[in-house]
Design an enzyme around this catalytic site. Sequence first.
Site, PDB file in Angstrom:
ATOM      1  N   GLU A 212      -2.461  -9.506  -1.245  1.00  9.90           N
ATOM      2  CA  GLU A 212      -3.894  -9.636  -1.228  1.00  9.90           C
ATOM      3  C   GLU A 212      -4.598  -9.744  -2.613  1.00  9.90           C
ATOM      4  OE1 GLU A 212      -5.259  -7.755   3.046  1.00  9.90           O
ATOM      5  OE2 GLU A 212      -4.115  -6.402   1.805  1.00  9.90           O
TER       6      GLU A 212
ATOM      7  N   GLY B 200      -1.017  -5.328   0.335  1.00  8.81           N
ATOM      8  CA  GLY B 200      -2.053  -5.316  -0.486  1.00  8.81           C
ATOM      9  C   GLY B 200      -1.738  -5.895  -1.974  1.00  8.81           C
TER      10      GLY B 200
ATOM     11  N   GLU C 108       2.179  -6.185   7.478  1.00  5.52           N
ATOM     12  CA  GLU C 108       1.509  -5.041   7.936  1.00  5.52           C
ATOM     13  C   GLU C 108       1.659  -5.071   9.436  1.00  5.52           C
ATOM     14  OE1 GLU C 108      -0.892  -6.383   4.149  1.00  5.52           O
ATOM     15  OE2 GLU C 108       0.286  -7.314   5.612  1.00  5.52           O
TER      16      GLU C 108
ATOM     17  N   ALA D 177       0.969  -1.071   0.040  1.00  5.53           N
ATOM     18  CA  ALA D 177      -0.034   0.054  -0.124  1.00  5.53           C
ATOM     19  C   ALA D 177       0.946   1.407   0.013  1.00  5.53           C
ATOM     20  CB  ALA D 177      -0.818  -0.021   1.353  1.00  5.53           C
TER      21      ALA D 177
END
Length: 262
Positions: free
Chosen positions: A117, A114, A137, A69
Amino acid sequence: MALFENLLYALDGTSGILTITLNRPTKLNALNAATIEDIRHAMQEALDDAQVRGIILTGSGEKAFVAGADIAELAGLNEITGRRAAERGQEAFCLIEESPKPVIAAVNGFALGGGCELAMACHMRVASENARFGQPEVNLGLIPGYGGTQRLTQLIDKGKALELMLTGDQIKADEALRLGLVNHVVPAAELLPFCQQLLGRILTKAPLAVGLVIDCVNAAFDQERHGFQAEANAFSRCCGSEDFREGTTAFLEKRPAVFKGN
């Protein structure tokens, strides 16, 4: 066709294969809110376009699929805006996971946070030999927010999924293959051609059946649905389709089937 700020949208009209390329190379294709919205809109456009039969999702450059991210943007979140950011990411990624058109992630380089993901939301993952995966994270005082805690646990062993998320460790492509996180590992130069060939094989099959297989597999992980009942319903639907009649007739006549998706 819509214009996108942070991705490239290229449809091969002959094969029906759409390639969506995350395109923020100076940021290693990191996900910000605008990019999440681009993904959501691109997927919706792809689902609405009858010319699109299958999708490859990849990142620009050789270093990263999506390196994570956008940390500068994340740093400004609070409890309210953080929840909304997670929900928007989950909505966009669910469009991928629930797409009746097959989606393959061509993972070139880093797929972290991300990015991991996003790859996991795709139906299959093919990694280049230099790919790296991780959910780091916890290093930021966060957890995965775009479905990572759910999908990583579905794809690999629960204990190993917890280890990766609690340590924030990265794994190489060969380890991701051993764990079942990716389907194949190939040299970087062969990544897109391999994905195109794999998707091309799938696209020779009955489109309705392909979409229903995806739906039934997703039902196995949906607590609000009964997977076996979803399978029986889908089987019944196939039996009433033109593709079923074409497929069985072609088999008996010893000729290739010509499927139309209905």
